[in-house]
Scaffold this motif. Structure first.
Motif, PDB file in Angstrom:
ATOM      1  N   ARG A   1     -35.725  12.824 -31.319  1.00 49.48           N
ATOM      2  CA  ARG A   1     -34.315  12.751 -30.953  1.00 49.48           C
ATOM      3  C   ARG A   1     -34.021  11.419 -30.287  1.00 49.48           C
ATOM      4  O   ARG A   1     -33.081  10.720 -30.622  1.00 49.48           O
ATOM      5  N   GLU A   2     -34.832  11.050 -29.279  1.00 45.23           N
ATOM      6  CA  GLU A   2     -34.609   9.784 -28.586  1.00 45.23           C
ATOM      7  C   GLU A   2     -35.857   9.416 -27.806  1.00 45.23           C
ATOM      8  O   GLU A   2     -36.723  10.251 -27.561  1.00 45.23           O
ATOM      9  N   ARG A   3     -35.917   8.142 -27.430  1.00 44.51           N
ATOM     10  CA  ARG A   3     -36.933   7.719 -26.477  1.00 44.51           C
ATOM     11  C   ARG A   3     -36.309   7.908 -25.102  1.00 44.51           C
ATOM     12  O   ARG A   3     -35.119   7.671 -24.927  1.00 44.51           O
TER      13      ARG A   3
ATOM     14  N   THR B   1     -35.909  22.314 -25.798  1.00 47.27           N
ATOM     15  CA  THR B   1     -35.508  23.556 -26.432  1.00 47.27           C
ATOM     16  C   THR B   1     -34.130  23.900 -25.855  1.00 47.27           C
ATOM     17  O   THR B   1     -33.686  23.247 -24.913  1.00 47.27           O
ATOM     18  N   PRO B   2     -33.473  24.912 -26.390  1.00 45.55           N
ATOM     19  CA  PRO B   2     -32.140  25.224 -25.871  1.00 45.55           C
ATOM     20  C   PRO B   2     -32.151  25.608 -24.394  1.00 45.55           C
ATOM     21  O   PRO B   2     -31.114  25.582 -23.759  1.00 45.55           O
ATOM     22  N   ILE B   3     -33.286  25.992 -23.839  1.00 49.54           N
ATOM     23  CA  ILE B   3     -33.248  26.424 -22.443  1.00 49.54           C
ATOM     24  C   ILE B   3     -34.172  25.657 -21.544  1.00 49.54           C
ATOM     25  O   ILE B   3     -34.071  25.728 -20.328  1.00 49.54           O
ATOM     26  N   THR B   4     -35.124  24.950 -22.098  1.00 49.47           N
ATOM     27  CA  THR B   4     -36.064  24.295 -21.205  1.00 49.47           C
ATOM     28  C   THR B   4     -36.578  23.029 -21.869  1.00 49.47           C
ATOM     29  O   THR B   4     -36.237  22.730 -23.017  1.00 49.47           O
ATOM     30  N   THR B   5     -37.360  22.300 -21.107  1.00 48.87           N
ATOM     31  CA  THR B   5     -37.980  21.104 -21.638  1.00 48.87           C
ATOM     32  C   THR B   5     -39.478  21.301 -21.520  1.00 48.87           C
ATOM     33  O   THR B   5     -39.964  21.605 -20.435  1.00 48.87           O
ATOM     34  N   VAL B   6     -40.165  21.175 -22.651  1.00 43.33           N
ATOM     35  CA  VAL B   6     -41.616  21.274 -22.591  1.00 43.33           C
ATOM     36  C   VAL B   6     -42.138  19.868 -22.350  1.00 43.33           C
ATOM     37  O   VAL B   6     -41.897  18.959 -23.143  1.00 43.33           O
ATOM     38  N   VAL B   7     -42.813  19.695 -21.203  1.00 46.23           N
ATOM     39  CA  VAL B   7     -43.332  18.384 -20.846  1.00 46.23           C
ATOM     40  C   VAL B   7     -44.814  18.361 -21.204  1.00 46.23           C
ATOM     41  O   VAL B   7     -45.576  19.218 -20.762  1.00 46.23           O
ATOM     42  N   LEU B   8     -45.209  17.419 -22.040  1.00 51.60           N
ATOM     43  CA  LEU B   8     -46.619  17.329 -22.429  1.00 51.60           C
ATOM     44  C   LEU B   8     -47.285  16.200 -21.659  1.00 51.60           C
ATOM     45  O   LEU B   8     -46.766  15.093 -21.598  1.00 51.60           O
ATOM     46  N   GLY B   9     -48.443  16.487 -21.068  1.00 45.21           N
ATOM     47  CA  GLY B   9     -49.208  15.473 -20.360  1.00 45.21           C
ATOM     48  C   GLY B   9     -49.871  14.526 -21.341  1.00 45.21           C
ATOM     49  O   GLY B   9     -49.862  14.767 -22.553  1.00 45.21           O
TER      50      GLY B   9
ATOM     51  N   TYR C   1     -38.417  15.116 -28.433  1.00 46.96           N
ATOM     52  CA  TYR C   1     -38.211  15.815 -29.704  1.00 46.96           C
ATOM     53  C   TYR C   1     -37.243  16.984 -29.540  1.00 46.96           C
ATOM     54  O   TYR C   1     -37.129  17.564 -28.463  1.00 46.96           O
ATOM     55  N   ASP C   2     -36.626  17.317 -30.653  1.00 48.39           N
ATOM     56  CA  ASP C   2     -35.733  18.470 -30.692  1.00 48.39           C
ATOM     57  C   ASP C   2     -36.541  19.661 -31.215  1.00 48.39           C
ATOM     58  O   ASP C   2     -36.965  19.669 -32.374  1.00 48.39           O
TER      59      ASP C   2
END
Lengths: 724, 722
Positions: A660-662, A698-706, A679-680
């Motif tokens: 989606r964007e940087r 996601t529509p409700i949260t953001t999954v943050v990857l280490g 990412y979307d």
């Protein structure tokens, strides 16, 4: 409308044919779960599609939020709310209204009637038991710091009646109608909103309780009444009294809530069946649920775990830690070998109730937890105060003025205004930064991002401790489990604490945004009936068959009335058995259907012995004393259609099409502020792989990857995170 | 071992004991075991050191360790200790509390090597003594107290020894029930063994044992560090045991020096002719039961907690009796007394520390009311059963709040009372009432927790009614002592009321009045016997009534917040006359509000009465007195010149090098000065010592007759150097 229980039987027969017809005319199943912050909806269509909807919860009148959420789902389907409701066969609902009422103390004032001489049963709480039960093992070892919870009933609202029944059900002393009338009138005059009656041995012979119930209904027909033998027909006057009182304390609150909601739905054209989620993992019709509000306690989180289990099954994953971190609470449940355990003693806050409830641990650390600086020590602290759903975090811009965990997540760049509630609500991150700077980072002498990163780490280590308590301290090794993460706040934190906990994998289910509602539509309608009657095993086939026949008739008629076809109705019979003179009973499921003959009953006793020795070791049985049947149970379930989960073929690993964007976010483990790929979630396709550091909205949260984590979308659109 | 694995293994140890406990309770048939939690399950290392003490009666944790050591010392070669063996052990003179508390002990082997032990106890239904149920008030020698074994293989290499089992069961009443008790114990050990074997398999036996060893070291280190933070000194406590014809006392001086504790019982009475005596190991266990929750609440309960403690218990006394002294009542006799004096000494030690003063607590439930009933049901079946009302308890008041009403006890942090219906289910009796007792909590700035009262009649018994075994104490001597001016909780009361019948009127009469009155509405006078000790019977229609002991109070009752007193009166927890007489609170005519002016006058008058001269009205308010860091109690501290100062008013109570109690105004008060629920006896008095200037009640001490006061000596406070 909620009907008086007396009216029901008459209408039941007339209704049942119509109901059966209704059920097949309409095609949608709608699940709605109310959480502290958001209300979630899942619509299940006849062809197995699931549509999600989400909106803010709107206390005190939650019906607005419910209709908003249903509307969002309708919009996605291209129909309006009314049309969706008119086409709905089953409306399934779980809500936190009961446990919220307990924790906020928003309870009706109960007038309690007991057997004379036992007025203090509810205050005594069986001695030390009320002081230590519900505490952790460590807390129990420090009695000086323990206490009992505030009583559920005021001492001035307890009256006793000279009456007595013995263990065999013989009435030694009948109630005196004049004394009952005096007591009831007196309680109402002194301000009792609702009434509870608990007499000794009423679950064996309810005559005296029934008499009092009839007097109350005659004198005060609109008062909510709980009779102990109806809500909790079990041995133990303390637990029965507590259940009765709790039920009556919740009654007016919950009745009002359900009446209001069902009224609104009816206005909009809903004419299907309304079912309410229960703590034992099943559903009950509206009227039965309103009579027994205590059964609704924690039904929302339990539905969430039922959903996790259903998803786990589709993934072949049977050991699950389901962690739900939303706006106001953090809840943990465990599925072990595909099974959920019942809580050994059902409790809400620290009150006992004698209804079976699946085990969920609830803790007060979540997105809305307020971050503050302790004036005495200058140290930062998270919680225990919460901004709640209103006004909520500062960045929600609903007037919140105190920084919360969610504000920290926003400052670190994780929240994307374009995604938050589908872009329908705006985020005010600037305001969050300004207040956070003033109240937290300046006093700490840190830059805003630096301070926010420190609070992020502190939050994660606290979550780790809580999960540790719920798993390792109960003897579960997290290394054998998958961590399923739900809730709006969870995604931002799960990769950090999940890794520390050492679980096999992290799963963000595709239904994570609406897990409670999703759980509802995977659940069957379940009614549990039981009767207590001491029968020496193996028992007379005629007697046992008669007991079961009466229970089965109740269960079947109830389910047919709800519109279930005979083929969709399943009855599971079981008997609670013990060695004579033992106190503890063991539940023995019956393996066959139909009438039992002598041989079949003999097999039941054998099965009891086998189960008993299997659990307690060889020779632990006490056959010399003989075996006794204590309670006969039927669990009647009506099968609700479930989505046929299809697994599309996996595509390539490349997720570029979903980029989606940087975006500049804070990367933990020394990464600092970095620009990473964002990412979307909705554009990711099964098989796609995202390597960290990255974020997925996601529509409700953001999954943050280490930095070292990889997320792969599986065939069912669940995100599975592992170390790369 | 990495820290996560260490933590996981630590929790697994406790998970194993908890799971074994759950099994034991589920299999057992007695409410005493499966509801009241009169049990324990613990793990021991191969050499018998305590590895993980499960929650239950704290005295059994160190005692079972001694039992394991006894087996290792005596039976390793003959008959040998092998894989699949299970031992039965219950000899008090070698290591057991009393005969009915049977230890079932299982050695656990891994790779053919002894790796650990699991041990549990329950109080079995009967042990074959002179009286039914295990407690033998009629025994005069230990030889009348039933079956006692120094170690017997009940299971040999995974096979139950039927000869051994039958021999034992042949000697007890209600053998079926006793067999079930043993089965529950073996089932619990079976579960613990399975779980430990899995741990050995998953992590390796050496890893597990090194975690065990490290945990023990950790506990010892933590307790010693805590002791260093407390002042050095000697604290004295005494309990008078008022058993008819066998009065005696437990004297204790606890000396804390640096990082160790000495418990010295010198001065305790010679052993007596009834079974309340403790053998050495019972006393050793009993002193620890309060140490675990009060000093080591946040430390792992294992051998490490034992190491800083030394005990002196003179032989031939009630705390270290010699054969043939009877001991079957030890657990509800001298064991509880040792619990109480240990509690009181620890609490006073903490009260002398600025860092620990908030953890001070007056004595909880100073004695139980353990009644055992037996006989035949209407169907002719024999039963014997213990009423769990004894576990209902009452909380001691603490430095920060009131004692909790009907709150349980300290030596067993998770005991509980069974429901009335649970008792009536399997025992032919009918409870007439079970309720909270007004004015039962010891008065104080913070009130002691209230106790409960109950009554029952035989119901559906055989024609000869029901036998009752009682070994009551505390009917004259208060045992929930108060602290720093707080009053003791109420005395126990027993009465048998003959011939009330089972009519509705009779039942209502007992429920309403029987505790105090014996004249029925019809003018009939019922026979009433106040018997607390021995074996007696109830005919159908006779009622037994009992009032249990309240919790001790904290601080001067005249300091109690007036609105708290009003709330107590409104809730029926304290009577209006106690509010007036003891708390000095005057209520308006309808008892709905405090008359503040009259209360001030009343409280000033009471202060003046205490010291025999007028007290200045300014004494009604506490003055801000600067802490010196050398605290003695709630109202006293040492000053830099060594004198003792009242921290309520600032008055110098005592000069250096003296006992402050000798310089306060001392009065010997009858017990009933502490409330109408106290015994009407002159055998015991409360020595009330007040500040000569402000009349604050500095201390209340229970004394027998003319006994001289006891003096605590505090030598040195940490971080305060002169």
């Amino acid at each position: 409308m909620i009907k008086d229980p007396a009216d029901r039987t008459a209408e039941a027969q007339a209704d049942s044919e119509g109901a059966a017809k209704r059920r097949f005319d309409r095609s949608f199943v709608v699940g709605v779960d109310i959480g502290g912050t958001c209300t979630d909806t899942v619509v299940l269509t006849a062809d197995g599609k699931t549509i999600f909807g989400k909106a803010f919860s709107t206390p005190p009148d939650f019906s607005h939020g419910i209709l908003d959420a249903v509307g969002v789902a309708g919009e996605a389907m291209g129909i309006d709310t009314a049309m969706l409701l008119r086409g709905t066969a089953l409306f399934l609902h779980s809500t936190t209204v009961a446990e919220n009422a307990v924790t906020n103390g928003n309870l009706a004032s109960v007038g309690l009637i007991t057997t004379q001489g036992f007025e203090d049963t509810i205050f005594m709480m069986r001695g030390g038991y009320g002081r230590w039960s519900g505490l952790t093992e460590d807390e129990k070892r420090d009695p000086v710091s323990t206490s009992k919870p505030p009583p559920l009933v005021s001492r001035s609202l307890v009256r006793s009646i000279a009456e007595r029944t013995d263990r065999r059900g013989e009435v030694l002393q009948m109630v005196d109608l004049n004394a009952v009338e005096t007591a009831v009138t007196d309680l109402v005059t002194r301000g009792a909103d609702s009434m509870g009656v608990c007499f000794l041995w009423s679950f064996v012979n309810p005559a005296n309780e029934q008499t009092v119930g009839a007097v109350i209904r005659r004198l005060y027909p609109n008062r909510f009444v709980t009779l102990s033998h109806r809500v909790a027909p079990v041995l133990g006057e303390y637990e029965r009294t507590s259940t009765t009182t709790l039920n009556s304390a919740l009654g007016p609150v919950v009745t009002h809530y359900l009446q209001n909601l069902s009224g609104r739905l009816t206005e909009l054209g809903f004419n299907g069946t309304f079912l309410v989620g229960q703590g034992y993992g099943g559903l009950l019709p509206l009227d039965a649920a309103a009579d027994q509000p205590v059964g609704m306690i924690e039904s929302g989180p339990i539905m969430g775990i039922m959903g996790a289990r259903a998803i786990g099954e589709s993934m072949g994953c049977h050991n699950i830690i389901a962690a739900d971190m939303g706006g106001t609470t953090f809840k943990v449940g465990v599925v072990r070998d595909g099974m959920m355990e019942y809580q050994p003693e059902s409790m809400v806050y620290r009150y006992h109730f004698a209804l079976p409830k699946l085990d969920v641990v609830s803790l007060g650390l979540a997105g809305g937890s307020i971050i503050s600086i302790d004036q005495r020590t200058g140290l930062p602290q998270i919680g225990p105060r919460s901004a709640g759903s209103y006004p909520g975090p500062i960045c929600y811009d609903h007037g919140g003025e105190e920084p919360t965990v969610t504000d920290v997540d926003a400052i670190l760049g994780y929240l994307n205004p374009g995604y938050f509630l589908g872009g329908r609500e705006r985020l005010n991150i600037e305001k969050a930064k300004r207040i956070f700077k003033e109240k937290i980072s300046d006093p700490l002498g840190l830059a805003v991002t630096e301070a926010a990163a420190a609070m992020y780490r502190l939050t994660n280590s606290m979550i780790y401790d809580l999960l540790h308590k719920a798993t390792v301290e109960r003897g579960l090794d997290p290394r054998e489990y998958a961590l399923f993460s739900f809730g709006g706040t969870a995604g931002m934190h799960v990769s950090a604490y999940g890794e520390e906990l050492g679980v096999k994998q992290l799963v963000i289910p595709y239904s994570a945004s609406v897990h409670g509602a999703f759980g509802l539509v995977t659940t069957d309608v379940v009614h549990e009936y039981q009767t207590t009657q001491l029968v020496r095993a193996p028992g007379e086939p005629r007697l046992v068959n008669a007991i079961f026949a009466s229970l089965a008739a109740q269960a079947t008629s109830q389910l047919q009335q709800e519109g279930f076809a005979p083929a969709d109705i399943h009855l599971q019979r079981s008997i609670d058995m013990r060695h004579r003179r033992q106190v503890h009973v063991l539940n023995v499921p019956l393996e066959q259907d139909g009438d039992l003959d002598e041989e079949a009953l003999g097999r039941v006793v054998e099965r009891f012995e086998t189960l008993y020795e299997g659990r307690y070791g060889k020779n632990s049985g006490f056959l010399e004393a003989g075996v006794e049947m204590v309670s006969f149970r039927i669990r009647g379930s009506g099968k609700v259609r479930k989505p046929a989960l299809q697994a599309p073929p996996l595509e390539s690993h490349d997720p570029t099409h979903a980029l989606r964007e940087r975006r500049t976010v804070y990367v933990a483990k020394g990464g600092g502020e970095q620009e990473v790929n964002g990412y979307d979630f909705e554009r990711l396709r099964p098989g796609n792989r995202v390597s960290g550091p990255a974020v997925i909205w996601t529509p409700i949260t953001t999954v943050v990857l280490g930095p070292e984590q990889v997320a792969e979308m599986d065939a069912h659109k669940n995100l599975v995170v592992t170390r790369g | 071992v990495d820290s996560v694995t260490f933590q996981i293994i630590r929790h697994k140890f406790f998970q194993v004991t908890a799971e074994a406990m759950a099994t034991l309770k589920n299999v057992s048939g007695t409410p005493n075991t499966n509801v009241a939690h009169d049990v324990m399950v613990s793990l021991y290392r191969a050499d018998g050191t305590l590895l993980a003490g499960g929650a239950g009666y704290g005295h059994h944790l160190p005692v079972a360790a001694q039992a394991v050591k006894h087996l290792l010392e005596n039976f390793s070669d003959d008959p040998g200790i092998h894989e699949g063996d299970v031992f039965f052990f219950n000899d008090p003179y070698s290591a057991a509390l009393h005969a009915p508390d049977i230890f079932i002990m299982t050695p656990i082997f891994y790779d053919n090597r002894l790796a650990s032990w699991v041990s549990n106890f329950v109080h079995v239904t009967d042990i074959g003594g002179i009286d039914p149920g295990g407690f033998c008030p009629n025994a005069r020698e230990c030889y009348q107290e039933g079956f006692q074994s120094k170690g017997l293989k009940i299971v040999e290499r995974n096979n139950m020894r039927r000869d051994v089992l039958e021999t034992f069961l042949n000697m007890v009443r209600d053998p079926n029930m006793v067999a079930l008790d043993l089965k529950s114990q073996m089932a619990a050990n079976h579960v613990a063994r399975e779980r430990l074997l899995k741990l050995y398999k998953d992590y390796g036996v050496n890893t597990i044992d090194s975690v065990a060893e490290e945990l023990i070291k950790q506990s010892e280190r933590q307790l010693r560090e805590r002791l260093c933070e407390l002042p050095d000194g000697t604290w004295r406590a005494c309990e008078y045991i008022d058993v008819p014809d066998n009065e005696c006392k437990v004297e204790l001086a606890v000396t804390k020096e640096g990082n160790s504790l000495t418990y010295d019982f010198t001065g305790s009475s010679p052993q007596v002719a009834v079974g309340i005596n403790c053998c050495y190991w019972a006393t050793w266990g009993a002193l620890f039961a309060p140490i675990y929750p009060l000093l080591a609440w946040d430390i792992t309960w294992n051998e490490g907690v034992l190491r800083p403690v030394r005990m002196v218990a003179p032989q031939g006394t009630i705390v270290n009796c010699v054969r043939p002294a009877p001991v079957s009542i030890a657990t509800v006799g001298v064991v509880i007394s040792v619990n109480n004096v240990s509690q009181l000494a620890i609490t006073k030690m903490m009260g002398a520390s600025e860092s620990y003063k908030h953890r001070v607590t007056a004595v909880w439930r100073g004695t139980g009311t353990r009644l055992q009933v037996h006989g035949r049901t209407a169907e002719g079946e024999y039963y014997t059963s213990m009423l769990t009302d004894t576990f209902c308890g009452s909380g001691g008041a603490s430095a920060t709040r009131d004692g909790i009403d009907v709150a349980g006890e300290i030596p067993n942090v998770v005991s509980a009372m069974a429901n009335v219906e649970t008792h009536e289910l399997n025992t032919p009796l009918l409870y007439l009432y079970r309720r909270i007792v007004t004015d039962s909590g010891g008065a104080g700035k913070f009130r002691g927790g209230l106790s409960h009262e109950f009554a029952f009649i035989p119901h559906r018994t055989a024609e000869d009614g029901m036998g009752v075994v009682s070994k009551g104490k505390g009917t004259r001597s208060p045992m929930s002592q108060g602290v720093f001016g707080g009053y003791p909780g109420c005395n126990v009361h027993y009465a048998t009321i003959r011939g009330i019948g089972a009519s509705a009127e009779g039942l209502a009469f007992v429920a309403d009045k029987a505790a105090s009155d014996t004249t029925t509405p019809g003018g009939q006078t019922l026979q009433r016997e106040e018997r607390s000790w021995g074996l007696f019977s109830l005919a159908p229609g006779d009622a037994q009534v009992i009032v249990a002991m309240g919790g001790g109070g904290y601080g001067d009752p005249l300091e109690r917040d007036m609105s708290a007193v009003l709330a107590d009166v409104s809730g029926g927890l304290v009577s209006a006359h106690a509010a007036h007489d003891i708390y000095g609170v005057v209520l308006t005519a309808d008892d709905t509000a405090v008359d503040t002016q009259a209360t001030a006058a009343r409280r000033l008058a009471l202060r003046s009465e205490r010291i025999g001269r007028p007290v200045d009205p300014s004494a009604l308010t506490r003055r801000p007195i600067k802490p010196t860091g050398m605290r003695l109690s709630e109202y006293l501290q040492r000053t830099s010149d060594g004198s003792t100062q009242c921290t309520w008013c600032g008055y110098r109570v005592a000069p250096p090098e003296s006992h402050w109690k000798d310089h306060g105004v001392q009065r010997r008060l009858p017990l009933q000065a502490a409330g109408t629920r106290m015994a009407a006896t002159t055998d015991f008095v409360l020595l009330a010592t007040s500040c000569p200037s402000c009349g604050t009640l500095l201390d209340t001490e229970l004394l027998r007759g003319d006994d001289p006061p006891r003096h605590d000596i505090i030598r040195r406070w940490p971080h305060v150097y002169d």
